[in-house]
Design a protein around this motif. Structure first.
Motif, short mmCIF file in Angstrom:
data_model
loop_
_atom_site.label_atom_id
_atom_site.label_comp_id
_atom_site.label_asym_id
_atom_site.label_seq_id
_atom_site.Cartn_x
_atom_site.Cartn_y
_atom_site.Cartn_z
N GLN A 129 1.45 3.79 -3.61
CA GLN A 129 0.38 4.47 -3.26
C GLN A 129 1.36 5.74 -3.41
N PHE B 91 1.09 -1.02 -0.23
CA PHE B 91 -0.16 0.15 -0.27
C PHE B 91 0.92 1.63 -0.03
N LEU B 92 2.27 0.81 0.97
CA LEU B 92 2.52 1.53 1.10
C LEU B 92 3.60 2.44 -0.46
N VAL B 93 3.96 1.90 -0.72
CA VAL B 93 4.85 1.99 -2.21
C VAL B 93 3.71 2.48 -3.50
#
Lengths: 133, 359
Positions: free
Chosen positions: B201, B197-199
């Motif tokens: 996004q 999700f972090l990457v």
């Protein structure tokens, strides 16, 4: 207890680092939206990129031609405008479109619109023509 | 006694370091900003600023040098202020019995009913990310303009190919489902989800626009692995739920603090909101901008809402006031300024504040 301390430290850093540095360092978000005081004004600045293909009139460039949304493209245009690189932007878009065999332009123009309730001032800020091979 | 001495030294060391930095700033570094502005700074300084403030090189064409000196002053003031507060808390913990200050023993938290938490998480995860594959495919066309955000720059990650985006999105959705249906492995699914999700996004923000749309959900995704791990071990996760609730409130609190820190009391006057309304030029916004009284009232309400939203963690009554107010706040931001959407991901996370405590 150790895990709790780590979580507290991580979250404190997560919130405080961008707050202290006054910048977003993704994934460290800064919540400074709408924080800048604006001078009382009724003028809105809009930047536009226009293009013209063979024998047709000028039309607004649609950012979905290069896979960007209007919102994304607005920021991109702003960045290139304020770094005086609009011509590079036009050339990059032009060659990106050529690469995927899409129809592209013979003339590019960037405009700055200053919109107030009374009138709209239009200023041409950059023009670019691709060099024919 | 020995431990207390060590702690004292560990508190003094960063204090001295930061005060020395502040002093060095006043003595010398302040003048570097002017050099940077006129393009005569050293390469090292230019590179550092390029990393931390990539927008400096855009904005310097818009603002005079005083604007940036003022910003740098504010960074130092904030640094010293945060340090002073940190030291005060550190010394208090050091001088008193640490257990007294530990919120776990003070709050006497009860167990929360978390049975529906994984389902809620999975639902939002899929709702927020269902179109990411399409977005990444579209952005692939624009990869010539890829300007990686901080995390991706550190990791040296290039923009993903079409195949890599497909693979990552599939993994993202499988891990989102795994949070609910993953049995004993759901904490691992949550960890994988958080990383992806972090990457992913980050890729979407790597085109000159940092977007806070999923900020609250990012904090939730960060804490979810720990919460699920504890639940699977049949341990009490209530401390982490409170931690999550605080994390979901802090963006509002910081938005309020930033407004005061940057603009002083300008937000208590009607003209600030009016200027923003004119800038965004939405029909309802332009209508509202005509009224000084309405703009003043709305500005004060908004500032109050942001600064005091955190009360929902502590007081039950505050949930009835601030949660509906939050939904109204996001809807009105969309109506008046065109920012966000009717259904905003921030208020979709408010369910975390409604977890029932078991009696």
């Amino acid at each position: 207890m150790m895990l709790k301390k780590i979580i507290i430290l991580v979250f404190v850093a997560w919130f405080l680092m961008p707050f202290v540095l006054i910048t977003d360092l993704y994934p460290f978000f800064r919540y400074g939206m709408f924080a800048e005081p604006l001078k009382p004004t009724q003028t809105t600045e809009v930047l536009q990129l226009l293009w013209q293909d063979d024998n047709s009139k000028m039309q607004l460039f649609k950012p979905d031609n290069i896979g960007l949304t209007d919102n994304h493209f607005g920021y991109l245009l702003r960045h290139y405008f304020y770094t005086n690189q609009i011509k590079q932007l036009c050339s990059q878009i032009h060659y990106a479109m050529l690469k995927k065999n899409a129809k592209t332009a013979v003339y590019w123009q960037a405009r700055q619109l200053k919109i107030s309730p009374q009138r709209i001032d239009t200023l041409i800020v950059a023009e670019w023509k691709p060099v024919k091979p | 006694m020995e431990a207390r001495k060590t702690l004292n030294i560990s508190l003094y060391a960063p204090a001295v370091a930061v005060f020395a930095t502040a002093l060095a700033y006043l003595m010398a570094a302040r003048s570097w900003i002017t050099l940077l502005y006129v393009g005569k700074a050293s390469d090292t300084l230019t590179t550092c600023v390029g990393w931390i403030y990539p927008r400096f090189f855009t904005e310097k064409h818009r603002f005079p040098v005083d604007f940036f000196i003022q910003k740098a002053d504010q960074v130092m003031i904030r640094l010293v202020l945060v340090l002073c507060i940190g030291l005060y808390i550190g010394f208090r913990i050091n001088n008193k019995n640490a257990e007294k200050i530990d919120i776990t023993s003070k709050e006497k938290l009860q167990n929360y009913d978390l049975t529906w938490l994984p389902i809620y998480f999975t639902t939002l995860a899929l709702l927020f990310t269902w179109d990411w594959y399409l977005d990444l495919q579209a952005l692939y066309e624009a990869r010539a303009f890829y300007a990686p955000v901080f995390l991706l720059r550190i990791l040296h990650l290039p923009f993903p190919s079409r195949e890599a985006s497909f693979f990552c999105c599939m993994l993202l959705w499988i891990s989102a489902l795994g949070v609910t249906f993953g049995g004993r492995a759901r904490a691992y699914f949550a960890t994988l989800f958080f990383v992806l999700f972090l990457v992913l996004q980050g890729y979407q923000m790597s085109f000159y626009k940092i977007d806070h749309t999923f900020a609250l959900f990012t904090y939730w995704a960060a804490l979810m692995p720990v919460i699920l791990y504890l639940l699977d071990k049949k341990q009490d996760a209530s401390w982490y739920i409170v931690c999550l609730q605080i994390a979901l409130c802090l963006p509002y609190t910081f938005a309020g603090i930033e407004k005061i820190a940057i603009a002083g009391f300008a937000w208590l006057q009607p003209y600030t909101l009016q200027a923003y309304l004119h800038m965004h030029a939405q029909p309802w916004g332009l209508w509202l901008a005509k009224s000084d009284v309405l703009c003043t009232i709305l500005s004060i309400l908004m500032l109050g809402f942001e600064l005091f939203f955190i009360l929902v963690v502590r007081y039950h009554w505050a949930k009835f006031v601030f949660l509906p107010a939050g939904i109204l706040f996001h809807i009105s931001t969309y109506l008046l300024m065109g920012a966000g959407a009717w259904i905003h991901p921030w208020w979709l996370c408010y369910g975390i504040f409604l977890l029932n405590q078991r009696k």
